[in-house]
Each structure stands twice: as C-alpha cells, then as structure tokens.
Design a protein around this motif. Structure first.
Motif, short mmCIF file in Angstrom:
data_model
loop_
_atom_site.label_atom_id
_atom_site.label_comp_id
_atom_site.label_asym_id
_atom_site.label_seq_id
_atom_site.Cartn_x
_atom_site.Cartn_y
_atom_site.Cartn_z
N ALA A 6 0.83 -1.21 0.00
CA ALA A 6 0.00 0.00 0.00
C ALA A 6 0.86 1.26 0.00
CB ALA A 6 -0.93 -0.01 1.22
N GLY A 7 1.97 1.21 0.75
CA GLY A 7 2.87 2.35 0.79
C GLY A 7 3.53 2.61 -0.55
N LEU A 8 3.96 1.55 -1.22
CA LEU A 8 4.57 1.68 -2.54
C LEU A 8 3.57 2.24 -3.54
CD1 LEU A 8 6.57 -1.67 -2.73
CD2 LEU A 8 7.55 0.63 -2.69
N ARG A 9 2.36 1.70 -3.51
CA ARG A 9 1.33 2.17 -4.45
C ARG A 9 1.05 3.66 -4.25
NH1 ARG A 9 -4.35 -0.82 -4.43
NH2 ARG A 9 -4.33 0.01 -2.30
N SER A 10 0.97 4.08 -3.00
CA SER A 10 0.69 5.48 -2.71
C SER A 10 1.84 6.39 -3.14
CB SER A 10 0.42 5.66 -1.21
OG SER A 10 0.24 7.02 -0.88
#
Length: 219
Positions: free
Chosen positions: A14-18
């Motif tokens: 989720a952090g990478l996607r954001s």
C-alpha cells in the motif's frame, strides 16, 4: 507510466502504491507470482517492482518465466534479502536492478525512471495526428493542444498504452474509478462521449460488447 508492483506485504504494498502514484506512476499492485504473470499477459507496463519472497510462485520464478518468454520488461527486484549472492542471482536470471526494502523511496523512484529511460520505453504515445505525453500531462492533435479533464486524460492514456488493442469497459472502470462506490453506472460512457467529441469518432472507436480502442496507437 504503467507500473506493476508484486508485493505480498499489505503495508509495504500500500505504501509503494501510494508513493509511486504520487510520483506520477499508474500502479497495478498484485500480491503473488501467478497474479503477476496474469497481469503481464494482459496489460502493458513500462516496468515491474518484484519481491522475491512471494507465496506460491516466488519472485525469482516469475522473473525466470518472464525472461524465458522473451519479455524484456525492466524489472527492479525489491527484497529484504541483502546478501551479495542474492543480488548476483537476481541479476544473472535477468533483473535490471536490485534494492533492499530499507531503501529510501526517492532512490527507488529515481532508479525506476532510469530503468525506463534505458529501456527505450517512454511516456509518449501517438495515434495518427494525436499525441499524448504522460510525463508532461499534455495531449495534442495536429499540433493543437487538447484540453482534457483528469479522467479523460487517464482514459486516453490507458487506451493509447494498449497499442491498438481493445480495452474492456470493465478494465477501464476498475482502473480509472477503482472501488468508488459513488460512481454513476454510466460515468465511463459520459467521459468517453466527452473525450470522443474532443478527439473525433474516427480516433476513439467503440467495439460493441467489448470496450474501446484508439486505432494504431504506438509508444
């Protein structure tokens, strides 16, 4: 710029996607190797961020299958493993770069952009007299700027990245609107209608019962 992330850790994924989304990448995130291969078989990407320790088919197996098929997509391995032999193994199989998961996000983004530049791929697409520049977020037709809303630009980008293939309505809706439950049922058709008025019906075509296509688009 379409980017595939393959990461089974929910928080990290989720952090990478954001973060990558904020950096201008259009991110598809999957959590296992089989899903990665399925995505690669059906969607165009400019690069992939691939974890090694995946459930089922691990990252090295995904990379091996990708290279065995002749696919030269730039691949950056992102893993908790930091031993030299792990890095050498990844590079020998066909990875283009290798970073450990403690790497600063700015470095990851810089390396991805470098990989894409070196691969000769770009965020610039053309179809007849229509040109789309993803990095500059501009579109023009016969050299004249085309004023597009964000949603119209995103739809046009997806269609032009498809290189003349038909992009299904379902795929467009899921990618453009995600899980927006407040979306009107005919929202996509409204955006398509407005976009077609701006670039012409001969450029944006409907394939009845399937989806939409931009004829002859190239990157």
């Amino acid at each position: 710029m379409r980017l595939l992330i393959v990461e089974d850790d929910s928080l990290l994924g989720a952090g990478l996607r954001s973060s990558l989304g904020k950096a201008g990448f259009d991110v598809t995130w999957v959590r296992d190797g089989q899903s990665a291969l399925a995505a690669l078989a059906t969607e165009p990407f400019l690069a992939m961020v691939l974890d090694i320790g995946l459930p089922g088919l691990n990252g090295l197996d995904v990379l091996q299958k990708l290279r065995d098929s002749g696919n030269v997509l730039p691949v950056l391995m992102l893993t908790a493993r930091d031993a030299t032999h792990d890095k050498v193994n990844c590079l020998d199989i066909g990875a283009d770069d290798f970073l450990v998961k403690t790497t600063d996000m700015e470095e990851l983004i810089a390396r991805l952009r470098a990989l894409i530049r070196r691969s000769g791929r770009s965020g610039r697409y053309s179809a007849g007299d229509l040109t789309l520049d993803v990095d500059a977020h501009t579109a023009s037709q016969n050299g004249t700027p085309v004023d597009l809303s964000k949603r119209e630009f995103d739809i046009l980008r997806m269609l032009m990245e498809g290189s003349g293939r038909v992009i299904t309505r379902q795929h467009l809706e899921q990618t453009i609107f995600g899980n927006d439950h407040h979306m009107d049922s005919n929202a996509l058709e409204v955006h398509i209608h407005n976009l077609r008025n701006k670039i012409g019906a001969k450029t944006l075509k409907t394939v009845r019962g399937v989806g939409y296509t931009i004829a002859g688009s190239t990157s």
